[in-house]
Scaffold this motif. Structure first.
Motif, PDB file in Angstrom:
ATOM      1  N   LYS A  45       0.741  -1.079  -0.080  1.00  0.00           N
ATOM      2  CA  LYS A  45      -0.074  -0.032  -0.075  1.00  0.00           C
ATOM      3  C   LYS A  45       0.923   1.137  -0.013  1.00  0.00           C
ATOM      4  O   LYS A  45       1.863   1.375   0.437  1.00  0.00           O
ATOM      5  N   ASN A  69     -13.477   4.419  -5.117  1.00  0.00           N
ATOM      6  CA  ASN A  69     -12.907   4.618  -3.928  1.00  0.00           C
ATOM      7  C   ASN A  69     -12.655   6.034  -3.412  1.00  0.00           C
ATOM      8  O   ASN A  69     -12.167   6.896  -4.356  1.00  0.00           O
ATOM      9  N   SER A  70     -12.565   6.131  -2.163  1.00  0.00           N
ATOM     10  CA  SER A  70     -12.075   7.229  -1.593  1.00  0.00           C
ATOM     11  C   SER A  70     -11.579   6.662  -0.393  1.00  0.00           C
ATOM     12  O   SER A  70     -11.843   7.161   0.729  1.00  0.00           O
ATOM     13  N   MET A  71     -10.302   5.827  -0.335  1.00  0.00           N
ATOM     14  CA  MET A  71      -9.793   5.393   0.894  1.00  0.00           C
ATOM     15  C   MET A  71      -8.797   6.430   1.624  1.00  0.00           C
ATOM     16  O   MET A  71      -9.175   6.289   2.830  1.00  0.00           O
ATOM     17  N   GLY A  72      -8.198   7.167   1.206  1.00  0.00           N
ATOM     18  CA  GLY A  72      -7.733   8.214   1.595  1.00  0.00           C
ATOM     19  C   GLY A  72      -6.272   7.798   2.514  1.00  0.00           C
ATOM     20  O   GLY A  72      -5.800   8.019   3.482  1.00  0.00           O
ATOM     21  N   LEU A  73      -5.546   6.860   1.663  1.00  0.00           N
ATOM     22  CA  LEU A  73      -4.295   6.233   2.005  1.00  0.00           C
ATOM     23  C   LEU A  73      -4.273   5.801   3.467  1.00  0.00           C
ATOM     24  O   LEU A  73      -3.341   5.960   4.289  1.00  0.00           O
ATOM     25  N   PRO A  74      -5.108   4.866   3.705  1.00  0.00           N
ATOM     26  CA  PRO A  74      -4.931   4.109   4.907  1.00  0.00           C
ATOM     27  C   PRO A  74      -3.619   3.207   4.945  1.00  0.00           C
ATOM     28  O   PRO A  74      -3.561   2.421   3.762  1.00  0.00           O
ATOM     29  N   ASN A 125       4.104   7.106  -5.700  1.00  0.00           N
ATOM     30  CA  ASN A 125       2.600   7.481  -5.761  1.00  0.00           C
ATOM     31  C   ASN A 125       2.524   8.985  -6.055  1.00  0.00           C
ATOM     32  O   ASN A 125       2.407   9.837  -5.198  1.00  0.00           O
ATOM     33  N   SER A 127      -0.335  10.189  -7.612  1.00  0.00           N
ATOM     34  CA  SER A 127      -1.618  10.347  -8.405  1.00  0.00           C
ATOM     35  C   SER A 127      -2.631  10.201  -7.367  1.00  0.00           C
ATOM     36  O   SER A 127      -3.858   9.554  -7.848  1.00  0.00           O
ATOM     37  N   CYS A 128      -2.380  10.007  -5.943  1.00  0.00           N
ATOM     38  CA  CYS A 128      -3.665   9.607  -5.379  1.00  0.00           C
ATOM     39  C   CYS A 128      -4.718  10.731  -5.181  1.00  0.00           C
ATOM     40  O   CYS A 128      -4.325  11.987  -5.039  1.00  0.00           O
ATOM     41  N   PRO A 129      -6.099  10.274  -5.856  1.00  0.00           N
ATOM     42  CA  PRO A 129      -6.933  11.371  -5.968  1.00  0.00           C
ATOM     43  C   PRO A 129      -7.610  11.891  -4.656  1.00  0.00           C
ATOM     44  O   PRO A 129      -8.636  12.465  -4.570  1.00  0.00           O
ATOM     45  N   ASN A 130      -7.435  11.028  -3.498  1.00  0.00           N
ATOM     46  CA  ASN A 130      -8.460  11.041  -2.394  1.00  0.00           C
ATOM     47  C   ASN A 130      -8.057  11.703  -1.185  1.00  0.00           C
ATOM     48  O   ASN A 130      -8.582  11.613  -0.296  1.00  0.00           O
ATOM     49  N   ASN A 191      -3.513   5.208 -12.305  1.00  0.00           N
ATOM     50  CA  ASN A 191      -3.914   5.136 -11.094  1.00  0.00           C
ATOM     51  C   ASN A 191      -5.503   5.233 -11.493  1.00  0.00           C
ATOM     52  O   ASN A 191      -5.962   5.322 -12.509  1.00  0.00           O
ATOM     53  N   SER A 192      -6.526   5.251 -10.309  1.00  0.00           N
ATOM     54  CA  SER A 192      -7.895   5.410 -10.536  1.00  0.00           C
ATOM     55  C   SER A 192      -8.091   6.642 -11.296  1.00  0.00           C
ATOM     56  O   SER A 192      -7.304   7.694 -11.460  1.00  0.00           O
TER      57      SER A 192
END
Ligand code: OXC
Length: 310
Positions: A45, A69-74, A125, A127-130, A191-192
């Motif tokens: 992750k 999804n919008s996990m928010g990097l857990p 990473n 590109s996390c959109p969340n 990424n998504s």
């Protein structure tokens, strides 16, 4: 026997097939399950300096044709993964650490922690959109170059980047120029598709809680976007910079399509979450059948072979 192996940045993968960062790869148990499964690598992750709970639930929903999804990097945080990574080496397949951060300095701190942990490759990473209030770095070409230059000064491990989808050839060219100047070892696309919205018309409501319902779209519906990005970078680089294709892979033929477009390996996200780690066995079997039927002796024999019309 069809050869499904691949090589990325000098690292050999028994099968060119692995999890996408984010899918069933947060905890020690999940990472070990990937080690035991028929995945060609273990991708962690995306990690941040401190452990994070992530965004409020519901934050992942399977929808018709994919997921939002919008996990928010857990995640467990850099120190925990730095301790785990050497233990994951016992599975005798490459370990790829996915590095994220909320500020540029986080990435640099993570790079130092990973330097000691010694994964085979690092996927940065961009590109996390969340993360509420944080833009996707990969859409800012100057910021991307600045960050990667600083990372390059720290890393001795080969590192690549995970990019967001781009929708215009000028943007493919601009980011490709940056990545060439830096000398990244590989790129993972895509990424998504960030900040999309799914509506439940019965409830007259969004389907996930964070960010007012906006989230990253994954799964079968994004395959054409993913293939376009793989192809665009292959047309710029050929085999100069290896591409890991991600997005919309549900069966062996989807993998074949990614590789035809130019991917050297493929990652799976939504279908892994939906089906569990047994998916790698099914995908390898279907891919083998597809390559046999097509007369290709190996996965790499069809890489980039997509034909255009006269
Ligand atoms: N992409 C990411 O990079 N991260 C996760 N989701 C996603 O679509 C996340 O943790 O939100």
């Amino acid at each position: 026997m069809i050869d499904l192996s691949t090589v990325i940045a000098g690292v050999s993968f028994p099968v060119g097939l692995m999890n996408a960062s984010g899918a069933l790869c947060v905890t020690q148990d999940e990472l070990e399950a990937l080690g035991k499964a028929d995945a060609g690598a273990i991708v962690t992750k995306s990690m941040t300096p401190l452990a994070r709970e992530g965004n409020p639930h519901p934050r992942y929903v399977a929808i018709d044709g994919g997921s939002i999804n919008s996990m928010g990097l857990p995640n467990l945080g850099y120190p925990a993964y730095a301790k785990l990574i050497p233990e994951l080496k016992c599975f005798r397949k490459p370990v790829i650490a996915s590095l994220a951060g909320l500020h540029p300095d986080d990435f640099l701190e993570g790079a130092k922690a990973l330097h000691v942990a010694g994964p085979d490759l690092v996927e940065v990473n961009l590109s996390c959109p969340n993360i509420p209030g944080k833009p996707q770095i990969g859409y800012d070409f100057e910021e991307t170059e600045h960050l990667l230059r600083a990372l390059r000064d720290i890393f001795s491990i080969p590192f690549g980047v995970k990019l967001p989808p781009y929708f215009d050839p000028i943007h493919h060219q601009k980011i490709a120029d940056v990545l060439e100047r830096i000398g990244v070892a590989f790129v993972t696309v895509i990424n998504s598709v960030g900040n999309t919205l799914v509506v439940d018309p019965e409830k007259e409501q969004v389907v996930i809680k964070p960010k007012g319902g906006f989230g990253g779209l994954g799964g079968r519906i994004i395959k054409p976007v993913a293939l376009a990005n793989v192809r665009a970078f292959w047309k710029i680089w050929g085999d100069q910079i290896p591409i890991i294709g991600t997005g919309g892979v549900e069966n062996g033929i989807d993998i074949f399509e990614h590789v035809l477009c130019g991917a050297s390996a493929v990652q799976v996200g939504t279908i892994l979450v939906e089906e569990g780690v047994g998916v790698f066995t099914r995908l390898a079997r279907e891919l083998t059948e597809c390559l046999e039927r097509k007369g290709y002796p190996s996965l790499m024999a069809c890489r980039g072979k997509l034909q255009e019309m006269e």
